[in-house]
Scaffold this motif. Structure first.
Motif, PDB file in Angstrom:
ATOM      1  N   ALA A 177       2.475   2.881  -0.482  1.00 43.19           N
ATOM      2  CA  ALA A 177       3.670   3.425   0.320  1.00 43.19           C
ATOM      3  C   ALA A 177       3.992   2.752   1.788  1.00 43.19           C
ATOM      4  CB  ALA A 177       3.166   4.985   0.401  1.00 43.19           C
ATOM      5  N   VAL A 178       5.183   2.880   2.073  1.00 43.08           N
ATOM      6  CA  VAL A 178       5.407   1.963   3.354  1.00 43.08           C
ATOM      7  C   VAL A 178       6.662   2.861   4.086  1.00 43.08           C
ATOM      8  CG1 VAL A 178       4.851  -0.143   2.425  1.00 43.08           C
ATOM      9  CG2 VAL A 178       7.201   0.677   2.174  1.00 43.08           C
ATOM     10  N   GLU A 179       6.683   2.778   5.438  1.00 44.43           N
ATOM     11  CA  GLU A 179       7.609   3.450   6.245  1.00 44.43           C
ATOM     12  C   GLU A 179       9.008   2.916   5.753  1.00 44.43           C
ATOM     13  OE1 GLU A 179       4.304   4.227   9.722  1.00 44.43           O
ATOM     14  OE2 GLU A 179       5.395   2.529   9.588  1.00 44.43           O
ATOM     15  N   ASP A 180       9.802   3.765   5.984  1.00 43.77           N
ATOM     16  CA  ASP A 180      11.443   3.420   5.678  1.00 43.77           C
ATOM     17  C   ASP A 180      12.289   4.114   6.802  1.00 43.77           C
ATOM     18  OD1 ASP A 180      13.652   1.932   4.627  1.00 43.77           O
ATOM     19  OD2 ASP A 180      13.829   3.452   2.943  1.00 43.77           O
ATOM     20  N   PRO A 181      12.618   3.370   7.877  1.00 42.45           N
ATOM     21  CA  PRO A 181      12.681   1.979   7.973  1.00 42.45           C
ATOM     22  C   PRO A 181      11.168   1.551   8.336  1.00 42.45           C
ATOM     23  CG  PRO A 181      13.683   2.946   9.926  1.00 42.45           C
ATOM     24  CD  PRO A 181      13.671   4.097   8.759  1.00 42.45           C
ATOM     25  N   GLY A 182      10.470   0.215   8.140  1.00 43.49           N
ATOM     26  CA  GLY A 182       9.439  -0.141   8.516  1.00 43.49           C
ATOM     27  C   GLY A 182       9.315  -1.726   8.934  1.00 43.49           C
ATOM     28  N   TRP A 183       8.329  -2.009   9.249  1.00 46.02           N
ATOM     29  CA  TRP A 183       7.938  -3.499   9.655  1.00 46.02           C
ATOM     30  C   TRP A 183       8.405  -4.381   8.649  1.00 46.02           C
ATOM     31  CZ3 TRP A 183       2.181  -5.379  10.713  1.00 46.02           C
ATOM     32  CH2 TRP A 183       2.307  -6.602  11.235  1.00 46.02           C
ATOM     33  N   SER A 184       9.218  -5.265   9.114  1.00 41.00           N
ATOM     34  CA  SER A 184       9.718  -6.271   8.070  1.00 41.00           C
ATOM     35  C   SER A 184       8.522  -7.099   7.533  1.00 41.00           C
ATOM     36  CB  SER A 184      11.029  -7.171   8.746  1.00 41.00           C
ATOM     37  OG  SER A 184      10.509  -7.583   9.804  1.00 41.00           O
TER      38      SER A 184
ATOM     39  N   LEU B 294       5.704  -6.643   7.011  1.00 40.79           N
ATOM     40  CA  LEU B 294       4.879  -5.942   5.919  1.00 40.79           C
ATOM     41  C   LEU B 294       5.544  -6.065   4.627  1.00 40.79           C
ATOM     42  CD1 LEU B 294       2.432  -4.205   4.824  1.00 40.79           C
ATOM     43  CD2 LEU B 294       3.626  -2.318   5.856  1.00 40.79           C
ATOM     44  N   LEU B 295       6.958  -5.817   4.500  1.00 43.04           N
ATOM     45  CA  LEU B 295       7.595  -5.613   3.319  1.00 43.04           C
ATOM     46  C   LEU B 295       7.444  -7.140   2.865  1.00 43.04           C
ATOM     47  CD1 LEU B 295      10.738  -3.608   4.533  1.00 43.04           C
ATOM     48  CD2 LEU B 295       8.793  -2.894   3.231  1.00 43.04           C
ATOM     49  N   ASP B 296       7.557  -8.370   3.581  1.00 39.19           N
ATOM     50  CA  ASP B 296       7.592  -9.782   2.944  1.00 39.19           C
ATOM     51  C   ASP B 296       6.179 -10.056   2.499  1.00 39.19           C
ATOM     52  OD1 ASP B 296      10.103 -10.377   3.784  1.00 39.19           O
ATOM     53  OD2 ASP B 296       9.408 -11.003   6.050  1.00 39.19           O
ATOM     54  N   LEU B 297       5.021  -9.542   2.955  1.00 40.67           N
ATOM     55  CA  LEU B 297       3.850  -9.440   2.666  1.00 40.67           C
ATOM     56  C   LEU B 297       3.533  -8.781   1.175  1.00 40.67           C
ATOM     57  CD1 LEU B 297       0.715 -10.239   2.910  1.00 40.67           C
ATOM     58  CD2 LEU B 297       0.469  -8.362   4.266  1.00 40.67           C
ATOM     59  N   LEU B 298       3.978  -7.936   1.171  1.00 40.06           N
ATOM     60  CA  LEU B 298       3.838  -7.177  -0.005  1.00 40.06           C
ATOM     61  C   LEU B 298       4.733  -7.893  -1.497  1.00 40.06           C
ATOM     62  CD1 LEU B 298       4.666  -3.380   0.743  1.00 40.06           C
ATOM     63  CD2 LEU B 298       2.342  -4.513   0.537  1.00 40.06           C
ATOM     64  N   ALA B 299       5.870  -8.272  -1.063  1.00 39.46           N
ATOM     65  CA  ALA B 299       6.404  -9.182  -1.848  1.00 39.46           C
ATOM     66  C   ALA B 299       5.596 -10.362  -2.367  1.00 39.46           C
ATOM     67  CB  ALA B 299       7.850  -9.599  -1.564  1.00 39.46           C
ATOM     68  N   ALA B 300       5.394 -10.954  -1.468  1.00 41.94           N
ATOM     69  CA  ALA B 300       4.314 -12.381  -1.736  1.00 41.94           C
ATOM     70  C   ALA B 300       3.013 -11.912  -2.425  1.00 41.94           C
ATOM     71  CB  ALA B 300       4.032 -13.000  -0.263  1.00 41.94           C
ATOM     72  N   MET B 301       2.485 -10.684  -2.126  1.00 42.54           N
ATOM     73  CA  MET B 301       1.393 -10.234  -2.759  1.00 42.54           C
ATOM     74  C   MET B 301       1.658  -9.562  -4.184  1.00 42.54           C
ATOM     75  SD  MET B 301      -1.063  -8.783   0.042  1.00 42.54           S
ATOM     76  CE  MET B 301      -2.322  -8.597  -0.844  1.00 42.54           C
ATOM     77  N   GLY B 302       2.713  -9.674  -4.629  1.00 42.35           N
ATOM     78  CA  GLY B 302       3.276  -8.968  -5.885  1.00 42.35           C
ATOM     79  C   GLY B 302       3.012  -7.586  -5.972  1.00 42.35           C
ATOM     80  N   LEU B 303       2.862  -6.923  -4.775  1.00 40.31           N
ATOM     81  CA  LEU B 303       2.759  -5.298  -4.923  1.00 40.31           C
ATOM     82  C   LEU B 303       4.293  -4.741  -4.452  1.00 40.31           C
ATOM     83  CD1 LEU B 303      -0.213  -5.614  -2.386  1.00 40.31           C
ATOM     84  CD2 LEU B 303      -0.260  -5.181  -4.716  1.00 40.31           C
ATOM     85  N   ARG B 304       4.105  -3.634  -5.087  1.00 37.71           N
ATOM     86  CA  ARG B 304       5.642  -2.970  -4.984  1.00 37.71           C
ATOM     87  C   ARG B 304       5.458  -1.656  -4.169  1.00 37.71           C
ATOM     88  NH1 ARG B 304       6.715   1.728  -8.147  1.00 37.71           N
ATOM     89  NH2 ARG B 304       4.593   1.549  -9.103  1.00 37.71           N
ATOM     90  N   PRO B 305       6.579  -2.018  -3.102  1.00 35.21           N
ATOM     91  CA  PRO B 305       6.550  -0.943  -2.100  1.00 35.21           C
ATOM     92  C   PRO B 305       7.418   0.262  -2.406  1.00 35.21           C
ATOM     93  CG  PRO B 305       8.357  -2.746  -1.762  1.00 35.21           C
ATOM     94  CD  PRO B 305       7.598  -3.004  -2.993  1.00 35.21           C
ATOM     95  N   VAL B 306       6.713   1.387  -2.007  1.00 34.38           N
ATOM     96  CA  VAL B 306       7.356   2.793  -2.392  1.00 34.38           C
ATOM     97  C   VAL B 306       7.733   3.230  -0.923  1.00 34.38           C
ATOM     98  CG1 VAL B 306       6.837   5.058  -3.509  1.00 34.38           C
ATOM     99  CG2 VAL B 306       5.858   2.951  -4.570  1.00 34.38           C
TER     100      VAL B 306
END
Length: 442
Positions: free
Chosen positions: A176-183, A185-197
């Motif tokens: 679970a991430v803030e929207d809008p949020g830290w860009s 962090l969104l890149d990190l989740l993508a690189a780690m194969g994690l799914r942002p909600v």
């Protein structure tokens, strides 16, 4: 199959490498659908299981994402194509850069006088006990519940968050991430194969109903900025923190990560949510108040979480430079530096409030309760950013930070002087409001 690019390979590794190469070259546009598994398997004369494994590898590296019945698609901002920050437009010569989100270098304390110690050897390199013991009362003074918590050090906030997610989650898990949020962090989740909600927030922090939806959607962790949220400046209030505690308490295996984004530069006290679940961590970086090059982050949390982080560090980077640790300790102990940081916090607060108030006086909605950024909702990001660049001001488009929330722009007040702010407000009003609706400045 996409006519502009033909996948090759006879193994999962070679097929995924072929697709990733196509994404890097731009042969696959963002959001493009990959061939169905069986179609590609027939084309390559391999088993569907081989193609399925290739797609799984690509998802784990953040190159593609599953899109339900629509199949597998290239991520809108794939990690292999560079971070979201790379999408910022170049700043032309003569244009003031209000887009980077960096602190004002003129307000940082000088570091030269505190670089006094020689480098340490491998045997003595670790998280310094004296720095950790100095950190604990500083956190307790802000009512951060670290009395029984374990504390270690990482190389910045993003490093801490990556390690926390690595030791608790697996590729494919939801965060679970803030929207809008830290860009970043969104890149990190993508690189780690994690799914942002995503969950939405207002000036008091995460909105409980939206957080509850993220929890129901299967999120296994949440990252919450306690104050000076990037990009909106929101700060978790005492009432909101209590509401969120009640929500998270129903999920005992959940990981709550709290980020004290601006640390000593924030003008309001932090209101912690945790620890109310089985895993909790609080991060505070030295970068904003003492300088981005001082890569030291204090990480507090439950015993198991911190032990796992320390264990992973030992087989990776090892430790945070003891030169940087001793530098931060001396900065904390220097009364003159304490005064400089307090002066910087006051300067940022005056600039932020002045810009926010000047914008509102012109009929422009603006948010920025704490921190070094002001968030402005806009009807058209491209038009607003372009008009402001033409007027001599570079700002960050909201697309760098948004997942599904409405359009906006982020204005960083770090480089601004107070006397420049009315001119910035005039330019923003001209770029954002319909012609003729700009209210006169008061």
């Amino acid at each position: 199959m996409a006519a502009q690019y033909q996948v090759t390979g006879d193994s999962a590794a070679s097929i995924s490498a072929s697709i990733e190469s196509g994404v890097l070259k731009g042969d696959y546009v963002w959001g493009a659908a990959l061939p169905p598994i069986r179609v590609l398997a027939d084309y390559l004369h391999v088993s569907p299981a081989t193609v399925s494994k290739a797609y799984q590898d690509l998802r784990q590296r953040g190159v593609v994402e599953a899109d339900g019945r629509r199949g597998t698609r290239v991520r809108p901002r794939p990690a292999v194509a560079g971070p979201r920050s790379d999408l910022r437009l170049p700043v032309p010569e003569g244009v003031r850069d209000l887009s980077a989100g960096e602190p004002d270098l003129r307000l940082l304390p000088p570091l030269g006088p505190v670089f006094q110690d020689p480098p340490q050897g491998y045997a003595s390199a670790a998280a310094m006990p004296e720095l950790i013991e100095a950190a604990r009362p500083r956190l307790l003074a802000d009512d951060i519940p670290v009395g029984d918590a374990h504390i270690t050090l990482t190389s910045g906030t993003l490093d801490a968050i990556e390690r926390l997610l690595t030791v608790h989650l697996r590729p494919g898990d939801a965060v679970a991430v803030e929207d809008p949020g830290w860009s970043n962090l969104l890149d990190l989740l993508a690189a780690m194969g994690l799914r942002p909600v995503p969950f939405t927030l207002d000036r008091e922090g995460p909105e409980p109903a939206s957080v509850a939806s993220a929890l129901h959607a299967g999120a296994r962790a949440a990252v919450v900025t306690v104050r000076a949220q990037n990009p909106t400046g929101a700060a978790v209030s005492a009432t909101r923190a209590e509401q969120l505690r009640s929500l998270f308490a129903a999920y005992p295996g959940f990981l709550v990560i709290e980020d004290d984004h601006a640390a000593e530069l924030a003008e309001v006290p932090p209101h912690c949510i945790g620890p109310v679940t089985g895993a909790w961590a609080f991060t505070r970086s030295a970068s904003k108040p003492f300088g981005p090059d001082l890569r030291v982050n204090v990480l507090a949390g439950d015993e198991t979480t911190i032990a796992r982080v320390v264990g992973r560090m030992r087989i990776g980077s090892g430790w945070v430079s003891t030169i940087l640790q001793r530098t931060l300790l001396r900065l904390w102990q220097d009364p003159e530096v304490t005064e400089l940081v307090a002066h910087a916090a006051g300067a940022y607060g005056r600039r932020r409030r002045l810009l926010r108030d000047e914008l509102r006086a012109r009929g422009v909605e603006a948010e920025g309760e704490t921190g070094i950024n002001v968030w402005v909702p806009v009807p058209d990001e491209t038009r607003a950013v372009g008009l402001l660049r033409d007027a001599g001001w570079a700002v960050a488009p909201g697309s760098l930070f948004r997942t599904s929330t409405p359009y906006g722009i982020r204005i960083s007040i770090g480089p601004l002087d107070e006397e420049e702010i009315p001119a910035v407000a005039d330019a923003v009003a001209a770029a954002v409001l319909p012609s003729g609706l700009t209210a006169p400045a008061r």
